[in-house]
Design a protein around this motif. Structure first.
Motif, short mmCIF file in Angstrom:
data_model
loop_
_atom_site.label_atom_id
_atom_site.label_comp_id
_atom_site.label_asym_id
_atom_site.label_seq_id
_atom_site.Cartn_x
_atom_site.Cartn_y
_atom_site.Cartn_z
N GLY A 46 4.20 11.27 12.18
CA GLY A 46 3.60 11.76 11.13
C GLY A 46 4.03 11.47 9.98
N ALA A 47 5.16 11.66 9.71
CA ALA A 47 5.81 11.13 8.38
C ALA A 47 5.65 9.47 7.99
CB ALA A 47 7.24 11.59 8.48
N ALA A 48 5.95 8.81 9.32
CA ALA A 48 5.86 7.27 9.20
C ALA A 48 4.65 6.89 8.61
CB ALA A 48 6.58 6.61 10.29
N GLY A 50 2.20 8.83 7.23
CA GLY A 50 1.83 8.90 5.87
C GLY A 50 2.39 7.89 4.98
N PHE A 51 3.83 7.52 5.07
CA PHE A 51 4.53 6.47 4.18
C PHE A 51 3.77 5.28 4.35
CE2 PHE A 51 8.54 9.04 4.84
CZ PHE A 51 8.58 9.34 3.61
N VAL A 52 3.31 4.68 5.48
CA VAL A 52 2.43 3.39 5.47
C VAL A 52 1.06 3.59 4.91
CG1 VAL A 52 1.22 2.02 7.19
CG2 VAL A 52 3.69 2.79 7.66
N THR A 53 0.40 4.96 5.10
CA THR A 53 -0.92 4.95 4.42
C THR A 53 -0.74 4.98 3.02
OG1 THR A 53 -1.59 6.18 6.55
CG2 THR A 53 -2.87 6.61 4.37
N GLY A 54 0.24 5.72 2.54
CA GLY A 54 0.21 5.91 0.97
C GLY A 54 0.73 4.53 0.43
N GLY A 77 4.76 0.31 -3.08
CA GLY A 77 3.67 0.26 -1.95
C GLY A 77 4.38 -0.40 -0.80
N ILE A 78 5.02 -1.43 -1.36
CA ILE A 78 5.83 -2.41 -0.12
C ILE A 78 6.84 -1.69 0.30
CG2 ILE A 78 6.92 -4.52 0.19
CD1 ILE A 78 5.40 -5.91 -1.62
N ALA A 83 9.38 1.41 4.69
CA ALA A 83 10.33 2.69 5.16
C ALA A 83 9.43 3.26 6.45
CB ALA A 83 10.45 3.64 3.88
N GLY A 84 8.23 3.23 6.35
CA GLY A 84 7.32 4.03 7.42
C GLY A 84 7.72 3.06 8.65
N VAL A 85 7.57 1.88 8.30
CA VAL A 85 7.58 1.10 9.64
C VAL A 85 8.99 1.11 10.35
CG1 VAL A 85 7.17 -1.39 10.47
CG2 VAL A 85 5.53 -0.51 8.99
N TRP A 86 9.83 0.90 9.44
CA TRP A 86 11.25 0.73 9.93
C TRP A 86 11.80 2.37 10.65
CZ3 TRP A 86 13.16 -3.25 11.41
CH2 TRP A 86 14.61 -3.29 11.44
N MET A 87 11.00 3.49 10.12
CA MET A 87 11.32 4.82 10.87
C MET A 87 10.94 4.43 12.26
SD MET A 87 10.01 7.51 7.90
CE MET A 87 10.23 8.96 9.34
#
Length: 283
Positions: A46-48, A50-54, A77-78, A83-87
């Motif tokens: 869920g956190a990841a 959110g990071f990708v969406t934001g 944004g990048i 960070a989200g993908v790498w999580m």
């Protein structure tokens, strides 16, 4: 005209995606609060998300706007998308093999932090030459080192217990997180307080909230792995979800760019630079 009226009556596609990600984060947070062990992976996803969406919202803004803050929000944004993908990638690798809590897999996250710092020094409010940009970096690092010293002084026993047995390189990587986190928080606050069109910008307040929650999450993560392995870490995912939600909020607010204003060409007041040095004086 008809298309404009229809669009004004409902949510845009990007807003629907953003609210769906927020809803996923909220559900993940509730599940994690009820059972940390059972829903750790779901809350991390869920956190990841959110990071990708934001990050997607910020990149989308940067590619479509003609405002002079496009490059800064593009970098942010990048960075958050990475960070989200790498999580997710890190979690997948840790499920297959033993991965240290701090190690080579952290370097993409450090690259993301580099993008965040680059975004702050590229903001039009401070993009007045290399001296102004270096001042932002210097002030951010002064505040970061000061706060990191305070953290170490107040919680060194707990940190030492968790970091004991790790190699010097792993300890250095772990302790780099709070320093970088506080550096971007202080840097963002300096941009907010500088005299100009970005002073008290609501978008930067949301971004600072994201950085602050991420900083708290990283500090918590430092003491969450009793064995030094990533799979044994039990971080507080509520903080990570809060950070990703604040990033989504930044993306939803990003179109509210401040209007151009006439600003006299003079140095900003000294009090706008006081935060990091006051922190340093308290150490």
């Amino acid at each position: 005209m008809a298309q404009t009226l229809n669009r004004s009556k409902g949510l845009s596609r990007s807003e629907v995606v953003a609210f769906a990600a927020l809803a996923l984060g909220a559900v993940s947070a509730v599940l994690f609060a009820r059972d940390n062990e059972a829903f750790l992976e779901i809350s991390a996803l869920g956190a990841a998300t959110g990071f990708v969406t934001g990050g997607w919202l910020l990149v989308r803004y940067a590619r479509t706007t003609e405002n002079d803050d496009a490059a800064s929000f593009l970098y942010v944004g990048i960075g958050v998308q990475l960070a989200g993908v790498w999580m997710v990638v890190t979690g997948a690798i840790a499920s297959l093999v033993d991965v240290p809590a701090f190690g080579p897999l952290d370097f993409p996250f450090f690259f993301a932090y580099g993008l965040f710092l680059a975004a702050l020094v590229r903001f039009p409010a401070v993009n007045l030459g290399w001296r102004s940009q270096m001042r932002i970096l210097l002030d951010g690092l002064v505040g970061a080192v000061s706060v990191a010293t305070i953290i170490w002084t107040t919680s060194k026993d707990a940190l030492a217990m968790r970091l004991e047995g790790l190699s010097n390189a792993q300890q250095a990587i772990g302790l780099a997180y709070p320093v970088l986190d506080v550096a971007i928080v202080v840097g963002a606050m300096i941009v907010i307080l500088r005299r100009g069109r970005y002073r008290f910008d609501i978008r930067l307040f949301a971004l600072s909230a994201a950085f602050g929650l991420q900083s708290a999450a990283d500090i918590d993560f430092l003491t969450s792995s009793p064995t030094g392995l990533l799979t044994d870490a039990r971080p507080n995912m509520l903080l990570f979800i809060g950070a990703s939600s604040a990033i989504i909020a930044t993306g939803l607010l990003v179109n509210r760019a401040p209007q151009p204003v006439e600003i006299a060409d003079r140095k900003p007041p000294l009090w706008s630079y006081a935060i990091p040095y006051l922190l340093g004086a308290g150490v």
